[in-house]
Design a protein around this motif. Structure first.
Motif, PDB file in Angstrom:
ATOM      1  N   UNK A   1     -94.167  76.021 -52.422  1.00 20.97           N
ATOM      2  CA  UNK A   1     -93.079  76.011 -51.430  1.00 20.97           C
ATOM      3  C   UNK A   1     -92.507  77.408 -51.233  1.00 20.97           C
ATOM      4  N   UNK A   2     -92.310  78.124 -52.331  1.00 22.83           N
ATOM      5  CA  UNK A   2     -91.765  79.476 -52.246  1.00 22.83           C
ATOM      6  C   UNK A   2     -92.696  80.391 -51.468  1.00 22.83           C
ATOM      7  N   UNK A   3     -93.988  80.275 -51.752  1.00 25.33           N
ATOM      8  CA  UNK A   3     -94.954  81.142 -51.071  1.00 25.33           C
ATOM      9  C   UNK A   3     -95.028  80.818 -49.584  1.00 25.33           C
ATOM     10  N   UNK A   4     -94.955  79.531 -49.240  1.00 24.76           N
ATOM     11  CA  UNK A   4     -94.963  79.137 -47.831  1.00 24.76           C
ATOM     12  C   UNK A   4     -93.729  79.673 -47.114  1.00 24.76           C
ATOM     13  N   UNK A   5     -92.563  79.510 -47.749  1.00 25.92           N
ATOM     14  CA  UNK A   5     -91.331  80.001 -47.139  1.00 25.92           C
ATOM     15  C   UNK A   5     -91.360  81.513 -46.977  1.00 25.92           C
ATOM     16  N   UNK A   6     -91.866  82.220 -47.986  1.00 22.74           N
ATOM     17  CA  UNK A   6     -91.945  83.676 -47.915  1.00 22.74           C
ATOM     18  C   UNK A   6     -92.814  84.112 -46.737  1.00 22.74           C
ATOM     19  N   UNK A   7     -93.959  83.437 -46.583  1.00 21.76           N
ATOM     20  CA  UNK A   7     -94.870  83.779 -45.488  1.00 21.76           C
ATOM     21  C   UNK A   7     -94.211  83.547 -44.131  1.00 21.76           C
ATOM     22  N   UNK A   8     -93.514  82.415 -43.985  1.00 21.77           N
ATOM     23  CA  UNK A   8     -92.875  82.108 -42.714  1.00 21.77           C
ATOM     24  C   UNK A   8     -91.693  83.033 -42.436  1.00 21.77           C
ATOM     25  N   UNK A   9     -90.930  83.388 -43.474  1.00 23.51           N
ATOM     26  CA  UNK A   9     -89.806  84.305 -43.279  1.00 23.51           C
ATOM     27  C   UNK A   9     -90.301  85.673 -42.844  1.00 23.51           C
ATOM     28  N   UNK A  10     -91.432  86.104 -43.388  1.00 23.06           N
ATOM     29  CA  UNK A  10     -92.023  87.371 -42.944  1.00 23.06           C
ATOM     30  C   UNK A  10     -92.507  87.263 -41.498  1.00 23.06           C
ATOM     31  N   UNK A  11     -93.168  86.145 -41.188  1.00 20.26           N
ATOM     32  CA  UNK A  11     -93.721  85.954 -39.845  1.00 20.26           C
ATOM     33  C   UNK A  11     -92.628  85.883 -38.784  1.00 20.26           C
ATOM     34  N   UNK A  12     -91.501  85.238 -39.128  1.00 15.58           N
ATOM     35  CA  UNK A  12     -90.420  85.045 -38.164  1.00 15.58           C
ATOM     36  C   UNK A  12     -89.324  86.094 -38.297  1.00 15.58           C
ATOM     37  N   UNK A  13     -89.537  87.095 -39.115  1.00 17.05           N
ATOM     38  CA  UNK A  13     -88.619  88.221 -39.269  1.00 17.05           C
ATOM     39  C   UNK A  13     -87.220  87.760 -39.684  1.00 17.05           C
ATOM     40  N   UNK A  14     -87.162  86.847 -40.666  1.00 17.27           N
ATOM     41  CA  UNK A  14     -85.884  86.401 -41.206  1.00 17.27           C
ATOM     42  C   UNK A  14     -85.406  87.444 -42.211  1.00 17.27           C
ATOM     43  N   UNK A  15     -84.189  87.958 -42.007  1.00 12.47           N
ATOM     44  CA  UNK A  15     -83.671  89.030 -42.844  1.00 12.47           C
ATOM     45  C   UNK A  15     -82.412  88.583 -43.591  1.00 12.47           C
ATOM     46  N   UNK A  16     -82.312  88.885 -44.901  1.00  9.44           N
ATOM     47  CA  UNK A  16     -83.365  89.430 -45.744  1.00  9.44           C
ATOM     48  C   UNK A  16     -84.416  88.361 -46.046  1.00  9.44           C
ATOM     49  N   UNK A  17     -85.683  88.754 -46.272  1.00 10.80           N
ATOM     50  CA  UNK A  17     -86.758  87.781 -46.494  1.00 10.80           C
ATOM     51  C   UNK A  17     -86.769  87.278 -47.943  1.00 10.80           C
ATOM     52  N   UNK A  18     -85.704  86.601 -48.323  1.00  9.07           N
ATOM     53  CA  UNK A  18     -85.519  86.149 -49.712  1.00  9.07           C
ATOM     54  C   UNK A  18     -85.433  84.622 -49.728  1.00  9.07           C
ATOM     55  N   UNK A  19     -86.515  83.921 -50.069  1.00  7.09           N
ATOM     56  CA  UNK A  19     -86.531  82.453 -50.011  1.00  7.09           C
ATOM     57  C   UNK A  19     -85.492  81.789 -50.906  1.00  7.09           C
ATOM     58  N   UNK A  20     -85.116  82.436 -52.022  1.00  7.36           N
ATOM     59  CA  UNK A  20     -84.165  81.822 -52.950  1.00  7.36           C
ATOM     60  C   UNK A  20     -82.711  81.952 -52.494  1.00  7.36           C
ATOM     61  N   UNK A  21     -82.450  82.775 -51.489  1.00  4.59           N
ATOM     62  CA  UNK A  21     -81.083  83.007 -51.042  1.00  4.59           C
ATOM     63  C   UNK A  21     -80.536  81.748 -50.372  1.00  4.59           C
ATOM     64  N   UNK A  22     -79.265  81.441 -50.633  1.00  4.10           N
ATOM     65  CA  UNK A  22     -78.635  80.264 -50.035  1.00  4.10           C
ATOM     66  C   UNK A  22     -78.649  80.382 -48.520  1.00  4.10           C
TER      67      UNK A  22
END
Length: 522
Positions: free
Chosen positions: A390-411
């Motif tokens: 799940x973490x790896x999937x979220x990280x990949x999508x956050x990078x792809x969609x330019x979510x800043x900061x790209x930190x999956x664990x952040x609330x």
């Protein structure tokens, strides 16, 4: 006219979260009797700056002066009121089920240690306060029953009265009201009413720090503007000396591309329909019928109360008392009276609601949990949840969609509005929905993220389609292939091609005749 002497001076303010610098030497000067605009992209540091002034966050370094005297940072809880700061956020902080009077004096009641509080006297006092401010509000009305603009003015009056009771008219008080996106949920005619009220407040001796993404509002209301970019102060200018293009350059660091998304105006008559809707009826809609074509972005517009914004929720299954029929390509017709969100997802629909905080996410969970919620089943293997995947999937999508900061664990709730919205787009993109339903896609989103979100919506239509309901006519004209205008619950026309302009949409929404509209056929 604003007094030129500094009232609040912030210098060299810095703040770091987990190695990411949110503020990097920010400067801000607000003068007496001034409306000062604060602009910047989501993630530029506006929210962090405001939270430091409220005492919610402590600064790593920097100085704060109020009325010429140095104030030690960080502020202790409640100290902002002693200094003369009050804050009104876009959610207003009101309790809808309580009366106007109860909301106005709630803080006073909580602080009163006496055994008896006279609500009769409080209602009389509330009436005198409203009369003094020149507004008509019934102290006995429930907040849920009054107009949105009256709710906003009630929240502002409560903040002003708190300033007066705490600091009075003392010269060493900031007497500054921070308005953080107060107009997001207001139609234009109510924004005008609110702005008149804000100008009255300033004439009466207060200063206002006005935070907004709407550049037209900032140009209309403010005396000066400070822009933050990447945690730094990009500049402060008198509003009279800058135009919209100049503010955009300050906000994003370059001219906004004029190419980007445009109204395609493509002839869709030979393009297969991915969705057919017949007789959609709700409490506010009557016999709505249309076709949505493969690859199309179809918009819906209308005045407040016309029902245009109910379309996406009714199709998704999120409204009660709905009738009609919906057919998605390759599936049997669905009875909308029995439709549910679960059925909507199973049939290939995704919904990005306007109120993403309450209806589209769980703010206290991580970004990874919010992004993966639509595909959770695939991470259950061998009787346990594969959180690493799940973490790896979220990280990949956050990078792809330019979510800043790209930190999956952040609330999730700690992300700015634009980055929350991009995370919501990522959540649905991975399900490859046949139809993406979007309501107010860039509400509370800065101008840089707005372009990205537009591109993501159109990108989704490479193999599917999208329906976008919005009160932003300019956005609809640039994003959509067609726009259906709804007046009093009925579609009056569809506008497309060269006729698809902000002016024509506005004319049709207000019921004005325009030769530039298409026929009302679906």
């Amino acid at each position: 006219m604003a007094d030129i002497s500094p009232l609040v001076r912030v210098q060299g303010l810095t703040k770091t979260f987990g190695g990411a610098r949110a503020l990097d030497g920010v400067d801000l000067v607000v003068r007496r009797n001034e409306v000062h605009g604060l602009l910047g992209e989501n993630g530029s540091g506006k929210s962090t700056l405001i939270k430091i002034l409220s005492g919610f966050h402590g600064a790593d370094s920097g100085t704060l002066e109020v009325a010429g005297r140095h104030v030690a940072l960080p502020l202790r809880p409640g100290q902002h009121r002693e200094l003369g700061f009050e804050f009104v956020h876009q959610d207003l902080g009101l309790i809808p089920s309580l009366s106007v009077t109860e909301n106005l004096f709630l803080g006073e009641v909580a602080a009163d240690r006496g055994a008896f509080y006279s609500w009769r006297a409080a209602r009389s006092r509330a009436a005198r306060i409203f009369e003094r401010h020149g507004i008509e509000l019934d102290p006995n009305s429930l907040v849920e029953e009054i107009r949105p603009v009256d709710r906003a003015m009630l929240a502002i009056i409560r903040a002003i009265e708190s300033l007066r009771s705490e600091r009075g008219a003392r010269e060493d008080s900031a007497n500054m009201l921070v308005l953080d996106e107060p107009t997001v949920f207001l139609p234009q005619h109510e924004v005008d009413v609110l702005f008149d009220f804000v100008r009255t407040i300033v004439r009466d001796g207060s200063s206002v720090l006005f935070v907004s993404h709407d550049l037209d509002e900032v140009l209309e209301l403010t005396d000066q503007v400070t822009v933050l970019r990447d945690g730094r102060t990009a500049g402060t200018v008198p509003t009279a000396d800058v135009d919209k293009d100049g503010l955009i350059r300050m906000i994003i660091g370059h001219d906004l591309s004029r190419e980007g998304i445009t109204s395609v105006g493509t002839d869709l008559s030979d393009v297969p329909a991915v969705m057919t809707v017949e007789g959609l009826t709700t409490d506010s809609l009557h016999d709505i019928s249309f076709e949505l074509h493969e690859g199309e972005v179809l918009g819906f517009a209308g005045l407040v109360g016309s029902g245009y914004d109910d379309v996406v929720y009714a199709l998704y299954g999120a409204l009660p008392r709905v009738s009609g029929q919906m057919t998605l390509s390759g599936t049997p017709p669905a009875d909308l009276s029995k439709h549910t969100p679960r059925a909507g997802v199973r049939s290939g629909l995704g919904l990005v609601p306007a109120d993403r905080k309450n209806n589209g996410s769980i703010a206290t969970l991580s970004a990874a949990d919010n992004i993966n919620v639509t595909v959770l089943d695939k991470y259950f293997r061998g009787g346990r949840l594969r959180t690493g995947d799940m973490q790896r999937n979220a990280q990949s999508l956050m990078d792809q969609f330019d979510v800043r900061p790209p930190l999956p664990d952040l609330e999730y709730g700690s992300f700015s509005g634009g980055n929350q919205q991009k995370a919501m787009m990522a959540k649905w993109q991975q399900t490859q929905p046949r139809v993406l339903l979007v309501h107010e896609p860039t509400q509370g989103v800065d101008i840089g993220a707005r372009e990205q979100i537009h591109q993501l919506i159109r990108g989704n239509t490479a193999t599917t389609a999208a329906i976008c309901a919005s009160s932003d006519y300019d956005q609809l004209a640039h994003l959509c292939d067609r726009v259906g205008v709804i007046v009093r619950g009925r579609i009056v026309c569809f506008i497309s091609g060269p006729h698809l302009t902000k002016a024509n949409i506005a004319d049709q929404c207000h019921g004005r005749e325009s030769s530039a509209s298409d026929s009302p056929q679906p």
